[in-house]
Design an enzyme around this catalytic site. Structure first.
Site, PDB file in Angstrom:
ATOM      1  CE  LYS A 190      -1.931   3.030   1.768  1.00  0.00           C
ATOM      2  NZ  LYS A 190      -1.797   4.445   1.327  1.00  0.00           N
ATOM      3  CB  SER A 244       4.034   9.376  11.255  1.00  0.00           C
ATOM      4  OG  SER A 244       2.831   8.647  11.264  1.00  0.00           O
ATOM      5  N   GLY A 248       2.761   4.178  13.140  1.00  0.00           N
ATOM      6  CA  GLY A 248       3.469   2.979  13.602  1.00  0.00           C
ATOM      7  C   GLY A 248       2.804   2.378  14.822  1.00  0.00           C
ATOM      8  CB  CYS A 299      13.385   8.555   8.210  1.00  0.00           C
ATOM      9  SG  CYS A 299      14.238   7.420   7.127  1.00  0.00           S
TER      10      CYS A 299
HETATM   11  P1  NDP Z   1       2.020   8.375   7.796  1.00  0.00           P
HETATM   12  O1  NDP Z   1       2.768   7.564   8.778  1.00  0.00           O
HETATM   13  O2  NDP Z   1       0.589   8.637   8.086  1.00  0.00           O
HETATM   14  O3  NDP Z   1       2.084   7.674   6.353  1.00  0.00           O
HETATM   15  C1  NDP Z   1       2.999   6.664   5.991  1.00  0.00           C
HETATM   16  C2  NDP Z   1       2.258   5.546   5.261  1.00  0.00           C
HETATM   17  O4  NDP Z   1       1.309   4.938   6.129  1.00  0.00           O
HETATM   18  C3  NDP Z   1       1.460   6.015   4.053  1.00  0.00           C
HETATM   19  O5  NDP Z   1       1.513   5.022   3.044  1.00  0.00           O
HETATM   20  C4  NDP Z   1       0.063   6.128   4.618  1.00  0.00           C
HETATM   21  O6  NDP Z   1      -0.922   6.085   3.628  1.00  0.00           O
HETATM   22  C5  NDP Z   1       0.031   4.920   5.510  1.00  0.00           C
HETATM   23  N1  NDP Z   1      -0.984   4.952   6.559  1.00  0.00           N
HETATM   24  C6  NDP Z   1      -1.522   6.039   7.177  1.00  0.00           C
HETATM   25  N2  NDP Z   1      -2.392   5.641   8.125  1.00  0.00           N
HETATM   26  C7  NDP Z   1      -2.406   4.280   8.103  1.00  0.00           C
HETATM   27  C8  NDP Z   1      -3.086   3.276   8.863  1.00  0.00           C
HETATM   28  N3  NDP Z   1      -3.946   3.590   9.819  1.00  0.00           N
HETATM   29  N4  NDP Z   1      -2.839   1.989   8.584  1.00  0.00           N
HETATM   30  C9  NDP Z   1      -1.963   1.648   7.629  1.00  0.00           C
HETATM   31  N5  NDP Z   1      -1.306   2.542   6.862  1.00  0.00           N
HETATM   32  C10 NDP Z   1      -1.506   3.842   7.109  1.00  0.00           C
HETATM   33  O7  NDP Z   1       2.809   9.705   7.563  1.00  0.00           O
HETATM   34  P2  NDP Z   1       2.303  11.107   6.947  1.00  0.00           P
HETATM   35  O8  NDP Z   1       2.255  11.011   5.495  1.00  0.00           O
HETATM   36  O9  NDP Z   1       1.053  11.550   7.637  1.00  0.00           O
HETATM   37  O10 NDP Z   1       3.511  12.071   7.392  1.00  0.00           O
HETATM   38  C11 NDP Z   1       3.517  12.628   8.696  1.00  0.00           C
HETATM   39  C12 NDP Z   1       4.906  12.693   9.275  1.00  0.00           C
HETATM   40  O11 NDP Z   1       5.397  11.354   9.416  1.00  0.00           O
HETATM   41  C13 NDP Z   1       5.960  13.393   8.435  1.00  0.00           C
HETATM   42  O12 NDP Z   1       5.944  14.770   8.618  1.00  0.00           O
HETATM   43  C14 NDP Z   1       7.212  12.775   8.979  1.00  0.00           C
HETATM   44  O13 NDP Z   1       7.578  13.406  10.172  1.00  0.00           O
HETATM   45  C15 NDP Z   1       6.803  11.347   9.284  1.00  0.00           C
HETATM   46  N6  NDP Z   1       7.179  10.437   8.174  1.00  0.00           N
HETATM   47  C16 NDP Z   1       8.314   9.710   8.346  1.00  0.00           C
HETATM   48  C17 NDP Z   1       8.764   8.919   7.320  1.00  0.00           C
HETATM   49  C18 NDP Z   1      10.018   8.135   7.461  1.00  0.00           C
HETATM   50  O14 NDP Z   1      10.699   7.913   6.466  1.00  0.00           O
HETATM   51  N7  NDP Z   1      10.326   7.638   8.654  1.00  0.00           N
HETATM   52  C19 NDP Z   1       8.077   8.847   6.029  1.00  0.00           C
HETATM   53  C20 NDP Z   1       6.861   9.615   5.975  1.00  0.00           C
HETATM   54  C21 NDP Z   1       6.454  10.385   7.021  1.00  0.00           C
HETATM   55  P3  NDP Z   1      -1.535   7.490   3.093  1.00  0.00           P
HETATM   56  O15 NDP Z   1      -0.391   8.302   2.585  1.00  0.00           O
HETATM   57  O16 NDP Z   1      -2.424   7.047   2.026  1.00  0.00           O
HETATM   58  O17 NDP Z   1      -2.213   8.103   4.280  1.00  0.00           O
END
Ligand code: NDP
Length: 496
Positions: A190, A244, A248, A299
């Site tokens: 996904k 995020s 997680g 990250c």
């Molecule tokens: P998220 O953690 O929400 O998104 C990461 C992935 O998880 C996306 O594919 C998202 O899908 C998916 N997702 C979201 N909610 C769920 C759920 N309940 N169950 C399963 N999958 C889910 O991050 P954000 O895009 O909201 O970013 C927010 C913050 O997170 C950033 O500002 C950053 O600080 C951090 N982040 C860290 C990353 C890293 O590399 N460690 C990468 C991205 C973000 P969808 O996009 O469709 O919501």
């Protein structure tokens, strides 16, 4: 801004990108719903993607269960060959994949090509060698009665769910899928709703490489619909997630119902430490790459730059001058150094951190504003450097995920190690010094899953990547990621 988009990319955008890929077939989401995906450099609609939901996830997992049986029954050498063929296809399509990534995520094409496509190819090559390397052990057992021969086998888990974020969509998809397939599993991906394109193209290439239909499925859609349904699916055996900390934690809670194994790669607030004896040119270049690569949406970004007081003013002057020279633009323009943030939401989130830092008393040395003029429709933020940052400020504690560097001053080694470790995160760190003993000493004392010495942001498929503390657990890459996609079986044979 007018960019020329190659025909093969345009063709993909006008057709294949709008489907999910399940059981080897491209099709619309069962609901028929779609979501717009934007070019972050222009704010204009790039294409639509399918809004998959629970019923699409059910179909994808059902296909994966069947395909996994066929895949695991293939000889290791046959699986290795198929993965090597896929590695070759990823390399052959490096430009196409990089162009899609740049249009979808915003990063400059040179980065998409020489970081994302290039490392993705290396990752597939590395794990193509794994099926013929993945063995067990002979176990030195002492049976209570008689004699026995015992050995262990590393067996696949079954179906792996990969939840991929938007910062490195192709690369992180590859990190997660390649070791899972190499270990004999099937995968359902996904991708992030804002950057789904390269995962879809990768899955098409996997079919071309001869992987069984259904072995690699992609369900695009919203995290709270498709993502949530996938991670809590009863037939999913493992979830591998990057994103995020909040999501997680939610995934971990979901695993209490399906008992899926979980690997979490979460946020970071990495310390990059410049000692007074460092090669300052190299350290400044490393600090810039550490915070401005991919617009800081990394990250392991070196977002806390600790600089020894003796070189602080010189380092800051060089950073500010370099930041002023960074040219913002569309990622497909040849003279662009830095692209836009991935979305309006992310831009606003980062702007919130910038204004908060000013309110808390940090000094804005350069940047901090949204780019205007012909870039005003895109999600561009000027490269930003704060000085006078104190450890307790929000900007020094929370992950910003944007092109925003905090400079902190320090006086001695013990002090900087203590302050660097005073974070809930522990993903990565950097050390810049010419003193060999200090380099190793500090590297060992830093609480981080990766420490770079006189370099930053270096990745390789052979080196495990993941976090200490709240940055998650489990590892992507390396043999650890391969083993993390297996379960161990002990086989006992009676020798009497
Ligand atoms: P998220 O953690 O929400 O998104 C990461 C992935 O998880 C996306 O594919 C998202 O899908 C998916 N997702 C979201 N909610 C769920 C759920 N309940 N169950 C399963 N999958 C889910 O991050 P954000 O895009 O909201 O970013 C927010 C913050 O997170 C950033 O500002 C950053 O600080 C951090 N982040 C860290 C990353 C890293 O590399 N460690 C990468 C991205 C973000 P969808 O996009 O469709 O919501």
């Amino acid at each position: 801004m007018t960019q020329t988009v190659p025909d093969d990319v345009t063709q993909f955008l006008s057709g294949a990108s709008q489907s999910i890929l399940v059981g080897g077939q491209r099709r619309r989401a069962l609901s028929g719903r779609t979501l717009e995906t934007l070019d972050p450099a222009t704010g204009k609609v790039l294409t639509e993607i399918a809004a998959g939901a629970a019923e699409d996830v059910d179909a994808a997992v059902a296909s994966a269960v069947v395909a996994q049986q066929e895949w695991a029954a293939r000889k290791p050498s046959a699986r290795g060959r198929a993965l090597a063929d896929l590695a070759q296809l990823v390399e052959d399509h490096a430009e196409q994949l990089a162009t899609l990534e740049t249009l979808d995520n915003g990063k400059p094409l040179t980065e998409s090509l020489y970081v994302d496509s290039a490392i993705a190819t290396d990752v597939w090559r590395y794990y193509a060698g794994s099926p013929t390397r993945l063995g067990g052990d002979v176990l030195p057992v002492s049976p209570l009665v008689g004699d026995a021969f015992a050995y262990s086998r590393r067996e696949p888990l079954g179906v792996v769910a990969a939840i991929v974020p938007w910062n490195f969509p192709l690369l992180i998809s590859s990190w997660k899928i390649a070791p899972a397939l190499a270990a004999g599993n099937a995968v359902v991906v996904k991708p992030s709703e804002v950057t789904s394109l390269t995962a879809l193209r990768l899955a098409e290439l996997a079919l071309e490489a001869g992987l069984p239909p259904g072995l690699l499925n992609v369900v695009t859609g919203l995290g709270r619909e498709a993502g949530r349904a996938l991670v809590s699916h009863p037939q999913v055996d493992k979830v591998t997630f990057t994103g995020s900390t909040a999501t997680g934690r939610e995934i971990l809670r979901a695993s209490a119902t399906n008992l899926a194994k979980v690997t979490l790669e979460l946020g970071g607030k990495s310390a990059n430490i410049v000692f007074g004896d460092a090669d300052l040119s190299a350290a400044v270049d490393g600090a810039l790459a550490g915070i401005f690569l991919n617009q800081g949406q990394v990250c392991c970004a070196g977002s806390r730059l600790f600089v020894h007081r003796s070189v602080h003013d010189e380092v800051v002057a060089r950073l500010v001058e370099a930041a002023r020279g960074i040219s913002l633009g569309h990622g497909l323009d040849g003279d662009t150094d830095m692209g836009p943030l991935v979305s309006q939401v992310q831009l606003e989130r980062v702007q919130g951190f910038v204004s908060g830092a000013v309110e808390e008393g940090a000094h804005l040395a350069v940047g901090g504003v949204r780019a205007g003029g012909e870039l005003s429709d895109g999600f561009f933020l000027e490269p930003t450097v704060f000085t006078g940052v104190a450890d307790g400020m929000t900007i020094a504690q929370e992950e910003v995920f944007g092109p925003v560097l905090s400079v902190l001053v320090f006086d001695d080694e013990d002090e900087v190690v203590r302050r660097a470790n005073a974070s809930v995160y522990g993903l990565a760190a950097g050390v810049w010094t010419r003193d060999l003993a200090r380099a190793h000493r500090v590297a060992h004392r830093l609480q981080a899953g990766t420490v770079w010495v006189n370099m930053y942001n270096m990745l390789d498929p052979a080196a495990p990547f993941g976090g200490f503390k709240d940055s998650g657990y489990g590892r992507d890459l390396g043999e650890e990621a391969l083993l993390g996609n297996t379960q161990t079986k002990s086989v006992w044979v009676n020798l009497d």
